[in-house]
Design a protein around this motif. Sequence first.
Motif, PDB file in Angstrom:
ATOM      1  N   PHE A 154       0.927  -1.147   0.443  1.00  0.00           N
ATOM      2  CA  PHE A 154      -0.126  -0.108   0.402  1.00  0.00           C
ATOM      3  C   PHE A 154       0.895   1.649   0.221  1.00  0.00           C
ATOM      4  N   VAL A 155       0.556   2.093  -1.335  1.00  0.00           N
ATOM      5  CA  VAL A 155       0.790   3.648  -1.182  1.00  0.00           C
ATOM      6  C   VAL A 155       0.299   4.332  -1.009  1.00  0.00           C
ATOM      7  N   TYR A 156       0.611   5.172  -0.151  1.00  0.00           N
ATOM      8  CA  TYR A 156       0.097   6.470  -0.422  1.00  0.00           C
ATOM      9  C   TYR A 156       0.593   7.790  -0.658  1.00  0.00           C
ATOM     10  N   VAL A 157       0.801   8.689  -1.303  1.00  0.00           N
ATOM     11  CA  VAL A 157       1.462   9.783  -1.511  1.00  0.00           C
ATOM     12  C   VAL A 157       0.685  11.415  -1.044  1.00  0.00           C
ATOM     13  N   PRO A 158       0.726  11.985   0.095  1.00  0.00           N
ATOM     14  CA  PRO A 158      -0.454  12.917   0.005  1.00  0.00           C
ATOM     15  C   PRO A 158      -0.336  14.035  -1.243  1.00  0.00           C
ATOM     16  N   ARG A 159      -1.190  14.975  -0.547  1.00  0.00           N
ATOM     17  CA  ARG A 159      -1.012  16.311  -1.914  1.00  0.00           C
ATOM     18  C   ARG A 159       0.496  17.234  -2.154  1.00  0.00           C
ATOM     19  N   ASN A 160       0.778  17.544  -3.499  1.00  0.00           N
ATOM     20  CA  ASN A 160       1.285  17.953  -3.706  1.00  0.00           C
ATOM     21  C   ASN A 160       2.939  17.579  -3.133  1.00  0.00           C
ATOM     22  N   VAL A 161       3.274  16.388  -2.171  1.00  0.00           N
ATOM     23  CA  VAL A 161       4.193  15.764  -2.187  1.00  0.00           C
ATOM     24  C   VAL A 161       4.719  15.070  -3.313  1.00  0.00           C
ATOM     25  N   ILE A 162       6.094  14.916  -3.512  1.00  0.00           N
ATOM     26  CA  ILE A 162       6.999  14.436  -4.995  1.00  0.00           C
ATOM     27  C   ILE A 162       8.498  13.830  -4.016  1.00  0.00           C
ATOM     28  N   VAL A 163       8.428  12.483  -4.926  1.00  0.00           N
ATOM     29  CA  VAL A 163       8.740  11.095  -3.532  1.00  0.00           C
ATOM     30  C   VAL A 163      10.068  10.827  -4.984  1.00  0.00           C
ATOM     31  N   SER A 191      -1.461  16.629  -7.086  1.00  0.00           N
ATOM     32  CA  SER A 191      -0.224  17.456  -7.694  1.00  0.00           C
ATOM     33  C   SER A 191       0.749  16.282  -7.389  1.00  0.00           C
ATOM     34  N   ALA A 192       0.390  15.245  -6.745  1.00  0.00           N
ATOM     35  CA  ALA A 192       1.723  14.432  -6.609  1.00  0.00           C
ATOM     36  C   ALA A 192       2.475  13.670  -7.682  1.00  0.00           C
ATOM     37  N   GLU A 193       3.352  13.727  -6.770  1.00  0.00           N
ATOM     38  CA  GLU A 193       4.603  12.750  -8.119  1.00  0.00           C
ATOM     39  C   GLU A 193       4.819  11.305  -7.407  1.00  0.00           C
ATOM     40  N   VAL A 194       5.345  10.285  -7.982  1.00  0.00           N
ATOM     41  CA  VAL A 194       6.062   9.355  -8.000  1.00  0.00           C
ATOM     42  C   VAL A 194       5.978   8.086  -8.549  1.00  0.00           C
ATOM     43  N   ASP A 221      -6.166  14.263  -9.585  1.00  0.00           N
ATOM     44  CA  ASP A 221      -6.071  15.870 -10.149  1.00  0.00           C
ATOM     45  C   ASP A 221      -4.365  15.990 -10.103  1.00  0.00           C
ATOM     46  N   ASN A 222      -3.813  16.364 -11.305  1.00  0.00           N
ATOM     47  CA  ASN A 222      -2.354  17.011 -11.647  1.00  0.00           C
ATOM     48  C   ASN A 222      -1.074  15.908 -10.994  1.00  0.00           C
ATOM     49  N   ALA A 223      -1.559  14.797 -10.147  1.00  0.00           N
ATOM     50  CA  ALA A 223      -0.460  13.797  -9.929  1.00  0.00           C
ATOM     51  C   ALA A 223       0.319  13.093 -11.316  1.00  0.00           C
ATOM     52  N   ASP A 250      -6.101  16.039 -15.585  1.00  0.00           N
ATOM     53  CA  ASP A 250      -4.304  16.347 -15.564  1.00  0.00           C
ATOM     54  C   ASP A 250      -3.491  15.644 -15.101  1.00  0.00           C
ATOM     55  N   ALA A 251      -4.324  14.707 -15.018  1.00  0.00           N
ATOM     56  CA  ALA A 251      -2.732  13.369 -13.956  1.00  0.00           C
ATOM     57  C   ALA A 251      -2.115  12.683 -15.134  1.00  0.00           C
ATOM     58  N   THR A 252      -1.400  11.669 -14.956  1.00  0.00           N
ATOM     59  CA  THR A 252      -0.667  11.149 -15.752  1.00  0.00           C
ATOM     60  C   THR A 252      -0.620   9.266 -15.388  1.00  0.00           C
ATOM     61  N   ILE A 253       0.040   8.460 -15.566  1.00  0.00           N
ATOM     62  CA  ILE A 253      -0.309   7.144 -15.670  1.00  0.00           C
ATOM     63  C   ILE A 253       0.721   6.837 -16.783  1.00  0.00           C
TER      64      ILE A 253
END
Length: 434
Positions: A154-163, A191-194, A221-223, A250-253
Motif C-alpha cells: 500500500f502506497v499513499y502520497v499526500p497532496r503536493n508531495v514529490i517522491v 499534484s503528487a508524484e511517485v 488531479d495533476n498527479a 491533468d494527471a498521468t500514469i
Amino acid sequence: MSTIDVTNEILKDFSSSRKEPSWMTDLRVDAFGKINTIEMPKPDKTKLDKWVFDVHHKDIKSDVYASTDALPEAVKNLLDMDNVENLIVQHNNTPALVKVEQSLIDQGVIIKDIETALIENADLVKQYYMTEAVKVDEHRLTALHAAMMNGGLFVYVPRNVIVENPIQYVVLHDDADVNIINHLVIVADQSAEVTYVENYLSTVETKDAQLNIISEVIAKDNAKITYGAVDFLNKGFTGHVIRRGMVAKDATIDWALGLMNDGDTINDNTTYLNGDNAKSDLKIVVVGRGEQKLNFTTQIIQYGKASEGHILKHGVMKDSASSIFNGIGHIKHGGTKADAQQESRVLMLSEKARGDANPILLIDEDDVTAGHAASVGRVDPMQLFYLMSRGISKQEAERLVIHGFLAPVVTELPIEAVKRQLTDVIEEKVMGKL
C-alpha cells in the motif's frame, strides 16, 4: 477451477491471525461466497477450460531480513545497493524488509506492506481497496483474489508531495509450495508524484502454483505515477494479472512492463482516462518460450477531453509459445480532442511459435485523433543480412535485432539494476543464456 480446499472458518482464522479489520474479514467471506456464482474471465481467443486453477490455502512463513546487506544475492542484483532508499521486500508471502526515507514519513507518505497497512491505516486502505478500479465480482478470479489475498503493498502520497527516489518492491519466490496472491494499491493525491518499480522472481521450480495479482493505481488531479515492472516467475505458476489505472484531470500514469513469466498467463492492463487532459503511455515487452500460452489485453479508455492514450506492445515468441495481443483504444462520447494511438508487433523465432496482434479502435466522438499499427512476422532477413555483412555472426545479429526490437520498454525502466535484470532475462529467454 477444479479444487478449493478453503472454508469460511479458514478465511476468518487467517484474517484474524493477520489482525485485519472486520471489514476486511467480511470482504473475504463475501467474496468466497461469490466464487461459484460468477463466471470465469473470458479472454479473447483463449480457452481456460484446461488451465489449472486449483486453490489450496497455504499460510507459509518465510525468513525476514534485518538489513539490505542480509538480502539474498538474487535480490541484491535487482538493487542499486549504494542508493536504494525506498524498498519493500516480500519473501514468498512474508513481509521481509521495509526501508523508507524518514523525510517521506515526515511528509505523510505511506509505504507499507498490505498486512501492516490494514492494521495501521485501515480506513485509508478501505477507501481504495477494490472499490473503484477493480471490483470483487468482476469474475471468479477477482472474487478468488479478494477471498485469499496473502501479500502486497500500500502506497499513499499526500497532496503536493514529490517522491524523488523510486519505490522498489521485490517479491522473492523460493518455496515451491507458495501461491502468490498479491494486492497493490498506489494512490498519488492531487499534484503528487511517485515512481514505482516492482520485481517478481523465482529461484526454485514449482508446480500447479497460483499467481493472482491485482494492482490498483490511482492518480488524482495533476498527479503523476510512473509504474515499472519486471515479472519473471517460473513455469509452474498459472497466472492472472490485473493492473488497472484511474487517471483524473491533468494527471498521468505511465507504464513500462517487462512481462517475462514462464507460465501460462492472462494479463489485463486497463487504464481509465477519466479527467480532461489525462494521459497514459503504456509500453509492454513480452518473451514467450516452451509451450506457453499468453493472453494480453491492454486498454486505454478515454472519457476526458484532450486526453492522450498511447499503447506500444512488442512480443517475441519462440519454440511452441503462443500469444494473443489485444490492444483497445476507446474514446468515449464527450472526449473531444482526445488522441488514441497503439502499436502491436510480434516476432516469431520458430515455425511452431504463434502470435496474434489485434489492434482495436472504438471511437464514440468525432473531433479526435486515432491510429493503430500491427504486425506479426519473422526477423527481417534484410536486417540480418546488413549486420552479417559487417562480419557479425547470424546468432549475434539475431540477438541485436531482438534487443533493438524490445528496447523501447527496457530503456523506460527508471532503475538501472532493473534495466539490467530485464536485459538479462531477455537474453536468457531468447538466446538460452544468462
